[in-house]
Design an enzyme around this catalytic site. Structure first.
Site, PDB file in Angstrom:
ATOM      1  N   ASP A 180       0.843  -1.140  -0.015  1.00  0.00           N
ATOM      2  CA  ASP A 180      -0.355   0.198  -0.132  1.00  0.00           C
ATOM      3  C   ASP A 180       0.763   1.437   0.014  1.00  0.00           C
ATOM      4  OD1 ASP A 180       1.119   0.143   2.715  1.00  0.00           O
ATOM      5  OD2 ASP A 180      -0.704  -0.108   3.396  1.00  0.00           O
ATOM      6  N   ASP A 212      -8.379  -7.158   0.090  1.00  0.00           N
ATOM      7  CA  ASP A 212      -7.523  -7.663   1.191  1.00  0.00           C
ATOM      8  C   ASP A 212      -8.612  -7.189   2.308  1.00  0.00           C
ATOM      9  OD1 ASP A 212      -5.780  -5.119   2.700  1.00  0.00           O
ATOM     10  OD2 ASP A 212      -6.785  -4.515   0.416  1.00  0.00           O
ATOM     11  N   CYS A 238     -13.950 -27.985   6.178  1.00  0.00           N
ATOM     12  CA  CYS A 238     -12.308 -27.527   6.449  1.00  0.00           C
ATOM     13  C   CYS A 238     -11.231 -28.838   6.203  1.00  0.00           C
ATOM     14  CB  CYS A 238     -12.274 -26.729   6.910  1.00  0.00           C
ATOM     15  SG  CYS A 238     -11.122 -26.156   7.005  1.00  0.00           S
ATOM     16  N   CYS A 247      -7.709 -27.555   5.956  1.00  0.00           N
ATOM     17  CA  CYS A 247      -6.651 -27.147   6.897  1.00  0.00           C
ATOM     18  C   CYS A 247      -6.224 -27.867   7.807  1.00  0.00           C
ATOM     19  CB  CYS A 247      -7.201 -26.021   6.863  1.00  0.00           C
ATOM     20  SG  CYS A 247      -7.926 -25.655   8.643  1.00  0.00           S
ATOM     21  N   CYS A 280      -7.730 -27.932  11.100  1.00  0.00           N
ATOM     22  CA  CYS A 280      -8.567 -29.452  11.016  1.00  0.00           C
ATOM     23  C   CYS A 280      -8.478 -30.272  10.874  1.00  0.00           C
ATOM     24  CB  CYS A 280      -9.785 -28.725  10.071  1.00  0.00           C
ATOM     25  SG  CYS A 280     -11.279 -26.774  10.815  1.00  0.00           S
ATOM     26  N   HIS A 335      -6.602 -21.396  10.076  1.00  0.00           N
ATOM     27  CA  HIS A 335      -7.530 -21.942   9.459  1.00  0.00           C
ATOM     28  C   HIS A 335      -8.622 -20.804   8.487  1.00  0.00           C
ATOM     29  CE1 HIS A 335     -11.502 -23.343  10.079  1.00  0.00           C
ATOM     30  NE2 HIS A 335     -12.364 -22.549   9.996  1.00  0.00           N
TER      31      HIS A 335
END
Length: 401
Positions: A91, A300, A338, A340, A343, A369
């Site tokens: 940014d 974002d 999920c 991931c 998980c 997660h």
């Protein structure tokens, strides 16, 4: 050569595309994790690669103050400094300076401000913001802007927009003259030998699927407060400056959600359809899905990482507060839908224990997660757009810039 933006499919206003940058090909619509100080908080880079994050953010204001852009330049840019071989956006520092309130003074030349770290005095002009971002080595840099506060009356929004547009012209002029000074081409003894292509994807500029010769890119930022005519003027004048991409800024500054939607809906039609469109600083999972369906390509927000550190997890069953006692003996995963790493391995009971015990591992597992949930959410949106089978053409269109 600047970025390439290739639209593959559309579904109403939504579009699925590939944005080819110096360090990665990024599939859009995309959510970009925020790595404020060269780190997505609590998460090592290899986890981001496992989640297949192709682009993350760095913060110009914070990195300028610490460790300093010249140091990062000497290290070969942020990619080498933090061992991240995929794409990065920085940014402009405008929002952070805006957030300093009494510590800043806006002038025509730029903004004088005091560091939140030690009170030291600094000055950001459009040219200096560009210098810092080029030194950091971002794939996408942002024009220096003034983020208009909410609420702001029309006269204040008008004044803020005028200076932002003048700063945009100055930003682009400096950037175009100095973009070749990108640090990732520097030969730094000992640095190249560390093996930057950690992910094994061949995404680097010199990799088999890389994009050698691509230059960094500068996006313009649409401002104008909550006033539709100012937003339209801002968009039209930025388009005349011919940036390779455009952001809608000045949102998520306290305005109600319906107003956010109105501003985005009003602004998008004035931005080129063949270039990436980025809404800055948003939002909750249902919000980013809605914005993607409106035709936004990039988003974002610090929300998934910040919420994770406070124990709030986003799941297919809604939001969970992992501090709640109801999870003390819950042997299930955070989200049964999920896959991931969190998980797959850990229970709600264990994650609650980590939160209650103030164990740092809680931040890592929770963040892992939440980012997985956000990235998979966008993956599903892209799949839905592709399934609509509305062919938008296959020819790659280089964006001017």
């Amino acid at each position: 050569m600047s970025l390439e933006f290739q639209i593959h499919h559309t579904d109403g206003a939504a579009r699925r595309a590939t944005m080819r940058l110096p360090h990665a090909a990024v599939e859009t619509p995309v959510f970009m994790p925020v790595g404020t100080v060269a780190s997505v908080k609590a998460l090592p880079q290899h986890f981001l690669e496992e989640l297949d994050a192709r682009i993350i953010l760095g913060n110009t204001y914070h990195l300028y103050l610490r460790p300093g852009h010249e140091l990062v330049r000497r290290m070969g840019g942020l990619h080498r400094f933090m061992s991240w071989d995929r794409a990065m956006l920085t940014d402009s520092g405008g929002f952070q300076v805006f957030s300093l309130n009494e510590l800043r003074k806006v002038k025509e030349d730029g903004v004088e401000f005091r560091s939140h770290l030690d009170g030291s005095k600094h000055f950001f002009s459009p040219e200096h913001s560009m210098e810092v971002q080029i030194a950091l080595g971002a794939d996408i840099c942002m024009a220096f802007d003034e983020c208009t506060e909410y609420p702001a009356d029309y006269a204040r929004a008008r004044q803020s927009l005028d200076i932002t547009l003048r700063w945009a012209e100055r930003s682009k002029k400096y950037f175009d003259e100095h973009r070749h000074e990108r640090p990732w081409d520097l030969h730094i003894p000992g640095v190249e030998d560390r093996g930057m292509n950690h992910s094994g994807t061949g995404l680097r500029g010199e990799g088999p699927d890389g994009f050698a010769g691509l230059q960094p890119n500068l996006f313009g930022i649409v401002q104008g407060g909550m006033y539709k005519d100012l937003r339209r003027e801002s968009a039209e004048r930025l388009v005349e400056m011919d940036f390779p991409g455009y952001a809608i800024g000045g949102l998520s500054v306290g305005e109600p959600r319906n107003l956010t939607l109105e501003v985005i809906a009003e602004t998008l039609p004035y931005l080129p359809k063949d270039k990436p469109r980025y809404v800055m600083g948003v939002g909750f999972p249902d919000e980013i899905v809605e914005y993607a369906k409106m035709g936004v390509d990039m988003m974002d927000c610090v929300l998934p990482t910040r919420a994770a550190r406070h124990g709030m997890l986003f799941t297919s069953e809604g939001r969970l507060n992992m501090k709640n006692k109801q999870f003390a003996e819950d042997q299930g995963p955070v989200d049964p839908e999920c896959d991931c790493p969190t998980c797959r391995r850990y229970t709600r009971a264990y994650l609650r224990h980590l939160m209650v015990a103030h164990e740092p591992l809680a931040a890592t597992l929770n963040t892992l997660h939440n980012l997985a949930f956000y990235l998979r959410t966008m993956e599903k949106v892209r799949a839905q757009i592709a399934a609509a089978k509305s062919d938008a053409g296959t020819a790659a269109a280089p964006a001017a810039g």
